[in-house]
Design a protein around this motif. Sequence first.
Motif, PDB file in Angstrom:
ATOM      1  N   SER A 269       0.820  -1.200   0.000  1.00  0.00           N
ATOM      2  CA  SER A 269       0.000   0.000   0.000  1.00  0.00           C
ATOM      3  C   SER A 269       0.860   1.258   0.000  1.00  0.00           C
ATOM      4  CB  SER A 269      -0.946   0.012   1.216  1.00  0.00           C
ATOM      5  OG  SER A 269      -1.815   1.125   1.162  1.00  0.00           O
ATOM      6  N   GLU A 270       1.688   1.406  -1.045  1.00  0.00           N
ATOM      7  CA  GLU A 270       2.569   2.574  -1.174  1.00  0.00           C
ATOM      8  C   GLU A 270       2.478   3.082  -2.610  1.00  0.00           C
ATOM      9  OE1 GLU A 270       4.737   3.957   1.064  1.00  0.00           O
ATOM     10  OE2 GLU A 270       4.791   2.520   2.721  1.00  0.00           O
ATOM     11  N   TRP A 271       1.378   3.732  -2.960  1.00  0.00           N
ATOM     12  CA  TRP A 271       1.212   4.182  -4.335  1.00  0.00           C
ATOM     13  C   TRP A 271       0.337   5.429  -4.388  1.00  0.00           C
ATOM     14  CZ3 TRP A 271      -3.885   4.341  -5.890  1.00  0.00           C
ATOM     15  CH2 TRP A 271      -4.792   3.548  -5.161  1.00  0.00           C
ATOM     16  N   ILE A 272       0.386   6.104  -5.521  1.00  0.00           N
ATOM     17  CA  ILE A 272      -0.530   7.200  -5.819  1.00  0.00           C
ATOM     18  C   ILE A 272      -1.095   6.956  -7.213  1.00  0.00           C
ATOM     19  CG2 ILE A 272       0.604   8.864  -4.320  1.00  0.00           C
ATOM     20  CD1 ILE A 272       2.028  10.004  -6.755  1.00  0.00           C
ATOM     21  N   GLY A 273      -2.196   7.606  -7.542  1.00  0.00           N
ATOM     22  CA  GLY A 273      -2.792   7.346  -8.849  1.00  0.00           C
ATOM     23  C   GLY A 273      -3.940   8.287  -9.155  1.00  0.00           C
ATOM     24  N   THR A 274      -4.736   7.905 -10.126  1.00  0.00           N
ATOM     25  CA  THR A 274      -5.846   8.726 -10.595  1.00  0.00           C
ATOM     26  C   THR A 274      -6.939   7.830 -11.151  1.00  0.00           C
ATOM     27  OG1 THR A 274      -4.315  10.515 -11.181  1.00  0.00           O
ATOM     28  CG2 THR A 274      -6.506  10.619 -12.166  1.00  0.00           C
ATOM     29  N   ALA A 275      -8.177   8.267 -11.016  1.00  0.00           N
ATOM     30  CA  ALA A 275      -9.324   7.587 -11.621  1.00  0.00           C
ATOM     31  C   ALA A 275     -10.148   8.606 -12.393  1.00  0.00           C
ATOM     32  CB  ALA A 275     -10.186   6.917 -10.549  1.00  0.00           C
ATOM     33  N   PHE A 276     -10.574   8.252 -13.589  1.00  0.00           N
ATOM     34  CA  PHE A 276     -11.426   9.139 -14.385  1.00  0.00           C
ATOM     35  C   PHE A 276     -12.110   8.331 -15.482  1.00  0.00           C
ATOM     36  CE2 PHE A 276      -7.265   9.045 -16.281  1.00  0.00           C
ATOM     37  CZ  PHE A 276      -7.466   9.060 -17.652  1.00  0.00           C
ATOM     38  N   ARG A 277     -13.172   8.914 -16.001  1.00  0.00           N
ATOM     39  CA  ARG A 277     -13.969   8.234 -17.022  1.00  0.00           C
ATOM     40  C   ARG A 277     -13.668   8.822 -18.399  1.00  0.00           C
ATOM     41  NH1 ARG A 277     -18.844   9.324 -18.921  1.00  0.00           N
ATOM     42  NH2 ARG A 277     -19.171  10.928 -17.329  1.00  0.00           N
ATOM     43  N   ILE A 278     -13.512   7.952 -19.380  1.00  0.00           N
ATOM     44  CA  ILE A 278     -13.324   8.352 -20.778  1.00  0.00           C
ATOM     45  C   ILE A 278     -14.634   8.104 -21.520  1.00  0.00           C
ATOM     46  CG2 ILE A 278     -12.118   7.838 -22.944  1.00  0.00           C
ATOM     47  CD1 ILE A 278      -9.617   7.314 -21.346  1.00  0.00           C
ATOM     48  N   GLY A 279     -15.127   9.111 -22.190  1.00  0.00           N
ATOM     49  CA  GLY A 279     -16.455   9.042 -22.801  1.00  0.00           C
ATOM     50  C   GLY A 279     -16.501   8.364 -24.155  1.00  0.00           C
TER      51      GLY A 279
ATOM     52  N   SER B 291     -18.949   4.474 -22.284  1.00  0.00           N
ATOM     53  CA  SER B 291     -17.794   5.036 -21.587  1.00  0.00           C
ATOM     54  C   SER B 291     -17.139   3.937 -20.766  1.00  0.00           C
ATOM     55  CB  SER B 291     -18.208   6.204 -20.681  1.00  0.00           C
ATOM     56  OG  SER B 291     -18.890   5.723 -19.530  1.00  0.00           O
ATOM     57  N   PHE B 292     -15.953   4.237 -20.249  1.00  0.00           N
ATOM     58  CA  PHE B 292     -15.290   3.292 -19.350  1.00  0.00           C
ATOM     59  C   PHE B 292     -14.459   4.073 -18.345  1.00  0.00           C
ATOM     60  CE2 PHE B 292     -12.335   3.907 -22.840  1.00  0.00           C
ATOM     61  CZ  PHE B 292     -11.083   3.988 -22.238  1.00  0.00           C
ATOM     62  N   LEU B 293     -14.178   3.432 -17.208  1.00  0.00           N
ATOM     63  CA  LEU B 293     -13.362   4.037 -16.166  1.00  0.00           C
ATOM     64  C   LEU B 293     -11.932   3.573 -16.323  1.00  0.00           C
ATOM     65  CD1 LEU B 293     -13.572   5.729 -13.454  1.00  0.00           C
ATOM     66  CD2 LEU B 293     -13.458   3.507 -12.310  1.00  0.00           C
ATOM     67  N   LEU B 294     -10.997   4.523 -16.224  1.00  0.00           N
ATOM     68  CA  LEU B 294      -9.576   4.193 -16.227  1.00  0.00           C
ATOM     69  C   LEU B 294      -9.007   4.561 -14.864  1.00  0.00           C
ATOM     70  CD1 LEU B 294      -7.015   4.893 -19.054  1.00  0.00           C
ATOM     71  CD2 LEU B 294      -6.429   5.327 -16.667  1.00  0.00           C
ATOM     72  N   VAL B 295      -8.328   3.612 -14.238  1.00  0.00           N
ATOM     73  CA  VAL B 295      -7.689   3.837 -12.937  1.00  0.00           C
ATOM     74  C   VAL B 295      -6.235   3.408 -13.061  1.00  0.00           C
ATOM     75  CG1 VAL B 295      -7.815   3.442 -10.451  1.00  0.00           C
ATOM     76  CG2 VAL B 295      -9.859   3.143 -11.853  1.00  0.00           C
ATOM     77  N   PHE B 296      -5.324   4.281 -12.682  1.00  0.00           N
ATOM     78  CA  PHE B 296      -3.928   3.863 -12.667  1.00  0.00           C
ATOM     79  C   PHE B 296      -3.318   4.121 -11.299  1.00  0.00           C
ATOM     80  CE2 PHE B 296      -3.515   8.278 -14.327  1.00  0.00           C
ATOM     81  CZ  PHE B 296      -2.580   8.804 -13.428  1.00  0.00           C
ATOM     82  N   GLY B 297      -2.359   3.285 -10.956  1.00  0.00           N
ATOM     83  CA  GLY B 297      -1.584   3.449  -9.737  1.00  0.00           C
ATOM     84  C   GLY B 297      -0.116   3.404 -10.090  1.00  0.00           C
ATOM     85  N   ALA B 298       0.695   4.177  -9.371  1.00  0.00           N
ATOM     86  CA  ALA B 298       2.119   4.238  -9.688  1.00  0.00           C
ATOM     87  C   ALA B 298       2.928   4.410  -8.426  1.00  0.00           C
ATOM     88  CB  ALA B 298       2.402   5.391 -10.651  1.00  0.00           C
ATOM     89  N   ASP B 299       4.185   4.007  -8.503  1.00  0.00           N
ATOM     90  CA  ASP B 299       5.101   4.288  -7.412  1.00  0.00           C
ATOM     91  C   ASP B 299       5.446   5.772  -7.423  1.00  0.00           C
ATOM     92  OD1 ASP B 299       7.002   3.245  -5.308  1.00  0.00           O
ATOM     93  OD2 ASP B 299       8.401   4.280  -6.641  1.00  0.00           O
ATOM     94  N   HIS B 300       5.638   6.340  -6.228  1.00  0.00           N
ATOM     95  CA  HIS B 300       5.877   7.781  -6.111  1.00  0.00           C
ATOM     96  C   HIS B 300       7.153   8.207  -6.844  1.00  0.00           C
ATOM     97  CE1 HIS B 300       4.952  11.658  -4.692  1.00  0.00           C
ATOM     98  NE2 HIS B 300       4.549  11.347  -3.473  1.00  0.00           N
TER      99      HIS B 300
END
Length: 502
Positions: free
Chosen positions: A55-65, A167-176
């Motif tokens: 549990s050491e990550w940051i990321g973003t979630a958003f929807r692409i239309g 549409s679909f949701l895209l979620v990514f996580g990455a190491d800092h």
Amino acid sequence: MEYTELADYPLPAGVVTEWTPTAEEGDWTTDDRRLSYAHLEHARRAVEIGDDWHSEWIGTAFRIGHRLDRDAMATTLRRWYARHEAFRSALDHTRDVAEGEPAREDEFTRRIIAADKVDVAARRDAEPSSSTRVYLRVDHIFNTRINPLRWPHCLVVTVEPTDDAESFLLVFGADHTVMDAYTQVFAIKELTRLYEAALTGRDDSLGVFGSYLDFSHAERDHGSRLDRETAEVTRWAQFLSPRSDASCASQPDPMPAFPVAPDVDHDDVVAGATLPPYQSSLSRWLLDPEQTDRFNRACKALGANMQAGIHTALCIANQRVTGCSDLRFISPVHTRTELQWGEAAGWFVGLVPVHLRPGAADTFGAAIGPVAETSREHKELGTVPFHPIAELIGHRTPPQFVVSYIDLRGAEGADAWDEMDARVLRSATRSSDEVYFWINRINTGTNLSARFPSTHPGATRVHRFLRAFEQVLLEVVERGDTTFAEPQRTVGAGEPGSVGGA
């Protein structure tokens, strides 16, 4: 733009696809550019934690239309990795150092891979999953597979909602080490345009930026020129010197911790007690758009900006809760000081020591000027790497109380974030004493995100402070000013203490 943990994001039920970058072992080459100070420290910590890294990550979630097209998405991610060399770098841990010894460059070997040597593997579920199972799946992937010592450092999951085929949701996580908050935000526009270009064949109109690896190497050169007599080192040493002034009685430690009323004992942990493994987290809207505008206009009328107003409100909240109006904290700032680093993916973060001093002011209006001046006192220190300074002055305590204020309204695409259900994300954090406040102004208002200790009385103190802070903001919105003393509450008819009350 809310900044929340994944558990607070309303993930849809739907079909999950995992997207994992792949590469042939023989295509990697050794790279001699030095790691940034933060990267080196982060990697060293991963070595120390070992198999318990989680549990050491940051990321973003958003929807692409648009509908999810697997070929277009694979092309998008290949191009995303191609655009950012940080994503195409890896570390090998090659030697150990003695316990307690500072992180050293020769512990690690950096490898890189060419842009055209990265492919993307897709693993799509045959059946949709419930919202809960989607969360558990994504959380597990990011918590267990993202590690500074394991490539790839950035992973993507898409969800095709069962209730929306368009549409679909895209979620990514990455190491800092390959991403900061600005990278998290910039990626919304970048990935959307890359996907639309792959889908339609049109140009993505994206700019080209430099490599975080080059920035890291340059930062190490900068740090190597520091010594005990350098002005920046001296100023940090003064800020982190033992506190003796009564104005900082609520924050006596050299590295500012979350303020505590001087007559209140610090947290007492019962011997043998098991502490919660992760911190508490919250995200809430402090002000709506209209309230934000009124607060900003009040600050402007007093000759200052909204950041100064936020800082002044924090000082007043501190006075009401602890009896001290001075407030000390660490503020993170970006180090994208050249155009070439503008939208490059990487960890472009510096630290600024802040000591807000309203002086003898007893109202918001009288305090905002002195607070604005003292908030800028050490602003230029943010471009000087802190890690070598900490080594030079013998200070090993990491930041304990961190406050960030960012106005993101000007970010390209910001007006679409609400419609896209966009949020930047962070993983749950393990810490017994750190307190972080992120205050963001965007088109839909002013948002606060926080993480803080889960235990009593630590959590209680933070909640009490935030209630006072929010109340100060609302008082300024309502009246254009307020006092350091908490206004007397008007007692309503029929309430205890009212005339004719029981």
